[in-house]
Design an enzyme around this catalytic site. Structure first.
Site, PDB file in Angstrom:
ATOM      1  CE  LYS A  80      27.084  51.206  43.967  1.00 50.12           C
ATOM      2  NZ  LYS A  80      26.239  51.363  42.737  1.00 50.12           N
ATOM      3  CG  ASP A  81      31.086  49.096  45.212  1.00 49.49           C
ATOM      4  OD1 ASP A  81      30.019  48.447  44.612  1.00 49.49           O
ATOM      5  OD2 ASP A  81      31.666  49.886  44.592  1.00 49.49           O
ATOM      6  NE  ARG A 129      21.465  49.880  39.986  1.00 48.09           N
ATOM      7  CZ  ARG A 129      22.635  50.426  40.093  1.00 48.09           C
ATOM      8  NH1 ARG A 129      23.537  49.857  39.260  1.00 48.09           N
ATOM      9  NH2 ARG A 129      23.309  51.389  40.612  1.00 48.09           N
ATOM     10  NE  ARG A 146      30.751  44.357  36.762  1.00 48.25           N
ATOM     11  CZ  ARG A 146      31.873  43.450  36.974  1.00 48.25           C
ATOM     12  NH1 ARG A 146      31.955  42.214  36.659  1.00 48.25           N
ATOM     13  NH2 ARG A 146      32.969  44.118  37.337  1.00 48.25           N
ATOM     14  CB  CYS A 239      27.168  40.422  45.060  1.00 46.13           C
ATOM     15  SG  CYS A 239      28.426  39.073  45.096  1.00 46.13           S
TER      16      CYS A 239
END
Length: 785
Positions: A80-81, A129, A146, A239
């Site tokens: 996913k990164d 999210r 984070r 992103c």
């Protein structure tokens, strides 16, 4: 054989890499596998959200560099990164069985999302999210958090957050399932694409290593990864915007792909669900569904043949409304000045055999920007559908579900020739016209029916054929067209750089070569070329072929450049100053005491009335005032506010104004001079003793450093047009001594005096101190001073 496995150093990354190492060691005991920890930018910068520090590559770049250098053979990442495409020279192996793809909620005290009080605070570093959570509970506050899993849980406790959202996969791999309060089903929160899947990255060409890794893959996970990452590629997500996708096998072997996409603010989100068996097709269908809900409109706008005045009214309207303009080499650059502040401008220039961006990339860019902006303009030269590949762009957008409209433009096939005095049709000479492109994708002459063109009475027009002119002429003559047929080539048609050549068909190539004509160019062959002698008025304008430099105040294009263009001249502009209003405020009582208002520029008028409006006053407060204005443009500016000047001197300068005022003023008159804060005291000295003069600065003409990098050589200009003394000082301060040899045109005596003081050798002065007077001086060839 020994293999080095590269990984980030977080607890989760190490757990993932160690799991990979153990499985490889178990499957291939004859080989050795070792871990190598690499720190990435995403690990170093923990105080900012992911979208503020870069794209998805912030967690992988350093590892990929080690793989490419050969220091590491296998990179282990959370898929996913990963960017939607691997870096050049690298590839992903087939996916191994994924962990649980869902997101989870960890609450500090409560046991259910529904039990959280209104205004409860939830931490996450993901916009995806955040926005989906707020759609479930709009009352919740979501804050950025984070760090690795342990860090986020610790911050939740220390900062007294009510909860955090994490990926289930990470908690499972760390053996921390007991911390999970609730699993968020994909119907509630669509996970990130490929969440829970490991990405194993290797160098291209590592055949044996790829076979070892692929042998341990999981078919269902591999299909899911292909669908989810395929959607990410199709949608152009990164992103900076929230994007989610999860693919699950359904009864009967079908695959179900659920996706979401939102804008950067979360004010708009779209969801889609598609069923099928082919993951690639599923990704495309899902992306189309999202675009149909979210995409803005792309306007394919024809910019005309080169003259910015030949764009359509509709085209100008769309440029002014555009949030993003994507333009190429043949788009008139002046049209970009119509863009509103904040409009993104993207150059995708395309010239013969040289491409800033290939057509396929341009197509993708249009679709990607449609999900970010409401109005996108694709600005093209000429007409959109006349050899402009606009049809290809339209078909691509239709396939991708992006709404688009076409704004036709004036084609150079007719306009460039018209500006050279050549009508493509004319009674008795040409009843029709053949228009063809002479340049193919293979960089060769296109398949043209020369026999049909040579045998008819129609005018033959070739676009993009300058480099093939000799071959075109030969093929026409071989097909039977007489060698003495009239032919013409028009280069840079409808612009001040327009150049034309005419000859017979047998000699046109040689004539053009000797003249040094350049592309873009239009070729015309036929009897109508002979009409050019009487119809060529465009190139007979008084200043045609000349080029001037205008030092201007402000960023927008000047009217002086427009007036030069009407006379056939080209002009480059360089900004030497900006106008900044002082914010002066007034009271009705003050204004009642003024007998005269003096305005010497449009800037002074605009600044005064802006201050009047900010003071919540209007023209009724000026009922007792008389108004003096220097010049027609200043008087016109007053008319826009409903006022007519009582006095406009015959000559548009301070001396003439003072002379005219002295005949009307008495010593007791109170005069307001609305001026620039840095203007000199010349007018004050002229009126001293004949009235009570008050200088009121309402704006500043602030210096700007000219961008001399964009200027041509001084010998390439036929003159520099100076409209004020400050422009003289600012330009000559930063250019070399050789520029003082360049002819200069001055708007009036003060500017002329400054030019002489600064050492300009050749100066002419306008007979009237306005733009029209400067043009007259150039056209009439005023004597040098």
């Amino acid at each position: 054989m020994k293999y080095i496995i590269g990984t980030r150093g977080s607890k989760l990354a190490l757990a993932q890499a160690e799991a990979v190492r153990r499985r490889l060691e178990e499957a291939y005991p004859e080989d050795r596998f070792e871990l190598y920890v690499i720190q990435t930018k995403g690990d170093r910068v923990l105080d900012k959200p992911l979208h503020e520090i870069g794209d998805k590559g912030v967690f992988v770049k350093e590892i990929e560099e080690k793989i490419l250098s050969g220091e590491v053979q296998i990179g282990v990442h959370s898929m996913k990164d990963m960017p939607s495409r691997p870096a050049p020279g690298l590839k992903f192996t087939r996916a191994w069985k994924r962990e649980d793809p869902r997101d989870v909620l960890i609450l500090r005290e409560e046991r259910r999302l529904e039990d959280l009080p209104e205004g409860a605070v939830i931490g996450t570093g993901s916009r995806r999210r955040k926005f989906q959570l707020q759609s479930l509970r709009p009352d919740l506050q979501v804050v950025n958090i984070r760090g690795n899993v342990d860090t986020r849980i610790r911050k939740m406790e220390e900062e007294q957050l009510d909860g955090i959202i994490l990926a289930a996969a990470g908690l499972h791999r760390l053996g921390m399932q007991e911390r999970i309060t609730r699993y968020l089903e994909p119907e509630e929160m669509v996970p990130a694409p490929a969440q829970g899947i490991l990405a194993l990255e290797i160098r291209e060409g590592e055949t044996r290593l790829q076979e070892l890794l692929d042998a341990l893959s999981d078919e269902e996970t591999d299909l899911a990864a292909e669908a989810e990452r395929g959607f990410l590629r199709e949608i152009g997500g990164d992103c900076h915007v929230p994007v989610g996708a999860v693919c699950r096998r359904q009864p009967g072997g079908l695959l179900r792909l659920d996706v979401m996409f939102g804008d950067e603010t979360g004010s708009r989100m779209a969801f889609a669900s598609v069923l099928g068996r082919n993951p690639v097709q599923l990704a495309k269908e899902a992306a189309v569904s999202i675009r149909r809900q979210m995409a803005g409109t792309v306007y394919l706008v024809g910019g005309g043949p080169g003259d910015p005045g030949l764009i359509t009214v509709r085209g100008i309207q769309m440029l002014r409304e555009a949030d993003c303009i994507i333009y190429d080499r043949l788009s008139p650059p002046e049209l970009l000045e119509e863009a509103k502040p904040g409009c993104e401008r993207i150059y995708v220039g395309k010239a013969d055999r040289r491409h800033t961006m290939e057509q396929e990339e341009i197509n993708r860019l249009l679709a990607e920007k449609s999900l970010r902006y409401e109005t996108i303009v694709r600005l093209k030269g000429g007409d959109v559908y006349v050899f402009g590949r606009g049809g290809e762009e339209g078909l691509y957008l239709a396939e991708k579900g992006v709404p688009f409209e076409v704004v036709p433009g004036v084609s150079s096939a007719t306009a460039a020739l018209a500006c050279a005095g050549i009508p493509v049709t004319h009674r008795g000479k040409a009843s029709g016209v053949h228009v063809v492109t002479a340049h193919s994708k293979e960089d060769a002459l296109t398949e043209i029916d020369f026999e049909a063109m040579a045998g008819g009475k129609e005018t033959c027009v070739f676009l993009m054929g300058l480099g093939r002119l000799e071959e075109i002429a030969s093929r026409l003559m071989e097909a039977g067209m007489p060698p003495d047929t009239e032919a013409a080539v028009v280069s840079c048609g409808s612009t001040p750089e327009q150049r034309s050549c005419t000859s017979d068909l047998a000699h046109i190539a040689e004539t053009v070569r000797n003249a040094g004509l350049v592309s873009p160019a239009v070729i015309a062959v036929g009897e109508v070329v002979a009409l050019r002698e009487n119809l060529n008025v465009y190139e007979k304008r008084p200043l045609f072929g000349k080029r001037y430099l205008i030092p201007k105040i402000g960023e927008s294009g000047s009217r002086l450049k427009e007036l030069l263009g009407r006379q056939g001249a080209a002009a480059d502009e360089v900004c030497v100053g900006t106008i900044v209003n002082t914010g002066k405020r007034f009271s009705a009582e003050e204004l009642k005491q003024a007998d005269w208002l003096i305005f010497t520029s449009r800037n002074g008028v605009d600044a005064f009335f802006e201050g009047l409006a900010e003071s919540r006053l209007d023209v009724r407060c000026l009922s007792g005032c008389r108004i003096a204005a220097i010049g027609g443009r200043t008087a016109d500016a007053l008319k826009q506010y409903g006022l007519y000047a009582d006095l406009i001197p015959d000559a548009f300068h301070s001396d003439a104004l003072a002379k005219a005022l002295k005949q009307r003023l008495s010593p007791g008159d109170r005069v307001w001079y609305l001026k620039a804060g840095n203007a000199d005291g010349h007018l004050r000295s002229l009126l001293e003793g004949c009235c009570s003069l008050e200088e009121i600065p309402v704006y500043e003409n602030q210096a700007a450093v000219p961008d001399t990098e964009k200027l041509r050589k001084p010998e390439e200009y036929d003159g520099i047009l100076f409209t004020c003394a400050s422009s003289v000082e600012r330009l000559l301060k930063v250019v070399g001594e050789e520029w003082r040899q360049c002819p200069a045109c001055s708007i009036g005596p003060k500017t002329t005096a400054c030019l002489k003081k600064c050492g300009m050798r050749h100066v002419i002065e306008a007979g009237r101190a306005d733009y029209e007077g400067m043009i007259e001086a150039l056209v009439n060839g005023n004597s040098w001073l």
